[in-house]
Write a protein that holds these residues in place. Structure first.
Motif: not given
Length: 856
Positions: A31-38, A185-188, A217-224
């Protein structure tokens, strides 16, 4: 229904662990959890077709689950919606986790957790043991999990088991190029923006001299990938402990990373509901603002970061120094004498004036300047520190200045010195193990009092010697040996006052002995350093510290100490790898000159081999043989050889030790000519078997027998009386013991002739055996059945027969004392042995007859 679940924000260790669990529980669904690392999500996207089916948690009815396998956590709060399964009636809960135990842990039906670097390690080890087949992709995924959670085997929590399992996976085709790609992994673009904010907003705080980097920090959206960014921030700012929190949508995500083994971020983040392991932890918060989080984290850091290790905790003292006017040749002698690679220089006021190294001295001698004063060669611009300087700062001083020692100075006076070795020994020679519970309550009480006295006198106090070694081996040992960094006699005197018991001291050696009412001895010694002026000589002793004291011991397994100091009570000091050698059952000397300085250590090495079932390592054995071949053993003081031989021969089973001494030629070098071959060893075994069978008879009142003396007799057999006399004199064998040895040889042949048949007349047998040493009685048993029966009959039936009358009885009967008394009593005793007289009444009747008989 069976399911395999893990924590939210699943990383490679937890995901790989779930796939590995599927191999062990094929009926269970992942069962995959709702959040998974990028990086895990990208791996799944690329390899989903080759992975087992992965089910979204939203599509699972957890109320139907009968068995749940939980991977990489024991905290219900980290499972998200899947935690509902824990409340199912009769559910079987199986856990595989590598994090430390906690009161909040899920109560499992079966808990396969272990303290290793990654949870995947535990599961793959089980796969390996059950010989379950895995593909190269499985091996690659599993090694990814292990690499990620051990920092590619660089995190302090990494264990040998992680490396062993990784080696197994390499053999199964793990692809390191794939692993490297997903670990780096390279950063987005979004991640770059978040990292930039974290860099701009970060600030450093210092808690107990440990630097911690905090950022938000504060970000307007979720960033993995906040965990990846926190690690990068640590690398950019070169700080070992970093904690970041970022608000993304309605939630605040917190990540902690630590490369400092003394800072456990999982403990730090508990204050905000987080968890993880000492090097990496995280939390998700919905009910706090930034100010609250910052305050709670800083408070938690203050509670969890210990006071730093200071120079005073690791420095060596007292310090050898030289006056600035001393010649180079004198410094050369001092460096050789103490084995130092450098020495501080002081001026006429005893203020530090510089340092001179071995290289400086050699260079001066090379230029023919042995006579010149040392002040012309001292280092300029002294790098020094104070007693309260943190160890980390001293390490930096050494690195920045390219030096191997830093003097510790207080009010211009040198009070200690920290060397590279001091730092390495402190970092790698400390450990804790619950030895306390192994000691008896009596010993624990004694050690508590010793600790209290040490605290009162401000002396560092340590339990040393065989009791520490044997406690680690779980062997009972009640010999209490204490070393104090201070005055051992003053300490012993104060200790005796506490116990109100007997006290003895030896001023010359700085030692004392306390004898409790129970008879328990406590030996106290001043920490000391020693050196040898010549091979086999007694050492010259000077006061020192615990490291120097342990460094003078014979073998690594005897160099461990248990701290009784308040600040680190129960810490095991192991500067020389003693615990590793205990584990590997090795006897190892501390340095190459050990046997040459003290050849008795060869005999002790053999004794420990025999007693513990250990073996000298190849280098130690080679050094022992070299020392023996150099005839240095023969230069030893006889008393020291005698005492070592007595210790070996008094062991429960000394035969193997004697064989070993024979193999090493050690006995030959001390004048024993007997060949230690198979025939002799079989004879020795047989005689010692009879000794074991009969020794209890000799423990009663009567003849004395000594096992070591019996073995001496067997080893010296065949030598002439004058040679035995000379050998015993050289070994300082006590006259009483030497007389027994010589008497045994004198009567050997006569006893062999007299006892070859069973002797039926008791008085004859008694007269033969009562007049020979107990050792010869035991030896005679090995000559044949008739000999054994005669000796056994003497010991069981005759040896304890005594008359109930005496010369006093004869006087009471009205007879005047005369020579006839002795003759009559001897005759009466003979009759009692032969059964003609039974009791006192018979004895008195027979005394009258004998005294009145003209024939007696």
């Amino acid at each position: 229904m069976e399911v395999i679940i893990t924590h939210l924000s699943s990383d490679f260790d937890s995901f790989a662990g779930m796939v590995a669990a599927k191999k062990l529980y094929p009926q269970a669904q992942i069962i995959l959890p709702s959040s998974i690392n990028q990086n895990v999500r990208k791996f799944i996207t690329l390899y989903e077709d080759e992975l087992p089916p992965l089910i979204d948690a939203k599509k699972v009815d957890f109320s139907e689950v009968k068995r749940v396998i939980i991977i990489d956590t024991k905290f219900a709060s980290r499972l998200g919606p899947a935690k509902d399964v824990l409340y199912n009636k009769g559910v079987e809960i199986i856990v595989y986790d590598h994090h430390k135990k906690s009161p909040e842990d899920i109560r499992a039906t079966h808990d396969f957790s272990a303290e290793v670097g990654a949870s995947t390690t535990i599961l793959v080890n089980e796969i390996k043991n059950k010989k379950i087949n895995i593909s190269p992709l499985d091996a690659t995924l599993f090694i990814l999990g292990i690499y990620e959670d051990t920092g590619s085997f660089t995190y302090p929590g990494t264990t040998s088991k992680d490396l062993e399992v990784a080696s197994f996976l390499m053999g199964k085709g793990a692809n390191l190029f794939v692993a490297l790609k997903f670990l780096n992994l390279s950063l987005t673009r979004d991640q770059h923006d978040l990292l930039e904010k974290l860099i701009m907003n970060c600030w450093k705080i210092k808690i107990n001299e440990t630097e911690v980097l905090l950022s938000s920090a504060e970000m307007p959206k979720f960033i993995e990938g906040l965990s990846v960014l926190t690690r990068k921030l640590s690398q950019i700012e070169d700080v070992s402990v970093v904690i970041c929190w970022a608000k993304m949508k309605e939630k605040i995500y917190v990540v902690g990373r630590s490369d400092d083994r003394d800072v456990d971020v999982s403990e730090v983040l508990k204050t905000v509901g987080g968890g993880g392991h000492p090097q990496a932890a995280s939390a998700i918060i919905t009910d706090m603002n930034f100010e609250e989080i910052e305050r709670k984290i800083i408070d938690s850091l203050k509670k969890n970061i210990k006071e730093p290790v200071l120079a005073r905790d690791v420095m060596s003292y007292p310090v050898k120094v030289v006056n600035e006017n001393v010649s180079i040749s004198e410094v050369d002698e001092l460096l050789k004498k103490y084995g130092h690679s450098g020495i501080p220089i002081v001026d006429r006021y005893n203020n530090i004036a510089g340092i001179i190294t071995r290289k400086d001295v050699d260079r001066a001698i090379g230029h023919g300047l042995s006579h010149a004063p040392v002040k012309g060669f001292r280092s300029h611009g002294i790098v020094k520190a104070g007693p309260n300087t943190p160890l980390s700062e001293i390490q930096n001083l050494m690195i920045e200045n390219g030096i191997g020692r830093v003097p510790i100075v207080e009010k211009k006076k040198i009070v200690g010195i920290v060397t590279r070795k001091d730092i390495l020994r402190f970092l790698h020679g400390r450990s804790y193990e619950d030895l306390w519970s192994f000691f008896t309550p009596e010993v624990r009480n004694i050690l508590k009092v010793i600790s209290d006295v040490g605290n009162t006198l401000k002396y560092n106090t340590y339990l040393v010697g065989g009791i520490v070694r044997d406690a680690l081996l779980k062997i009972p040992n009640f010999d209490i040996d204490i070393v104090v960094e201070g005055d051992g006699i003053e300490f012993g005197r104060e200790l005796s006052k506490r116990f109100k018991c007997k006290f003895e001291s030896h001023q010359k050696f700085g030692t004392s002995v306390i004898i409790l009412e129970s008879g328990q001895h406590i030996d106290v010694a001043t920490a000391r350093v020693e050196y040898y002026k010549s091979p086999a000589a007694l050492p010259t002793v000077e006061s020192g510290n615990i490291r120097q004291d342990l460094a003078r011991r014979d073998f690594t397994i005897n160099t461990m100490a248990l701290s009784l100091n308040k600040k680190n009570f129960g810490e095991i000091l192991d500067f020389f790898g003693g615990r590793e050698d205990l584990k590997n059952k090795k006897i190892k000397v501390l340095h190459k000159m050990s046997f040459i300085e003290d050849p008795t250590r060869i005999f002790r090495a053999v004794r420990f081999e025999n007693r513990l079932g250990f073996k000298m390592d190849s280098q130690t054995e080679e050094l022992a043989r070299t020392t023996i071949n150099m005839n240095i053993v023969s230069e030893l003081n006889g008393v020291r050889i005698r005492d070592e031989l007595i210790s070996i021969f008094s062991e429960v089973n000394p035969v193997k030790a004697i064989k070993r001494l024979g193999e090493l030629d050690a006995l030959k070098k001390i004048g024993i000519k007997r060949k230690i071959n198979d025939r002799f060893l079989e004879e020795l075994k047989e005689i010692l078997n009879y000794y074991d069978m009969l020794k209890d008879f000799y423990s009663m009142e009567g003849d004395e027998i000594k096992k070591w003396r019996l073995i001496f007799i067997l080893l010296l057999k065949g030598m002439e009386s004058n040679e035995i006399n000379r050998w015993c004199a050289e070994m300082k064998v006590r006259k009483k013991d030497m007389n027994v040895i010589l008497e045994t040889y004198r009567k050997w042949d006569g006893v062999k002739r007299a006892l070859r048949r069973e002797i039926r007349k008791n008085s004859t047998l008694y007269n033969l055996l009562s007049k020979i040493p107990a050792e010869l009685q035991v030896i005679a048993c090995s000559w044949g059945d008739a000999y054994y029966k005669n000796v056994k009959k003497y010991l069981t039936d005759l040896r304890n027969i005594h008359l109930e009358t005496s010369g006093e009885t004869l006087k009471e009967m009205g007879y005047k004392p005369s020579e006839k008394f002795g003759v009559v009593l001897a005759k009466l005793f003979e009759m009692k042995l032969d059964g003609k007289v039974k009791d006192r009444e018979d004895e008195i009747r027979m005394l009258k007859e004998l005294m009145n008989s003209p024939k007696v």
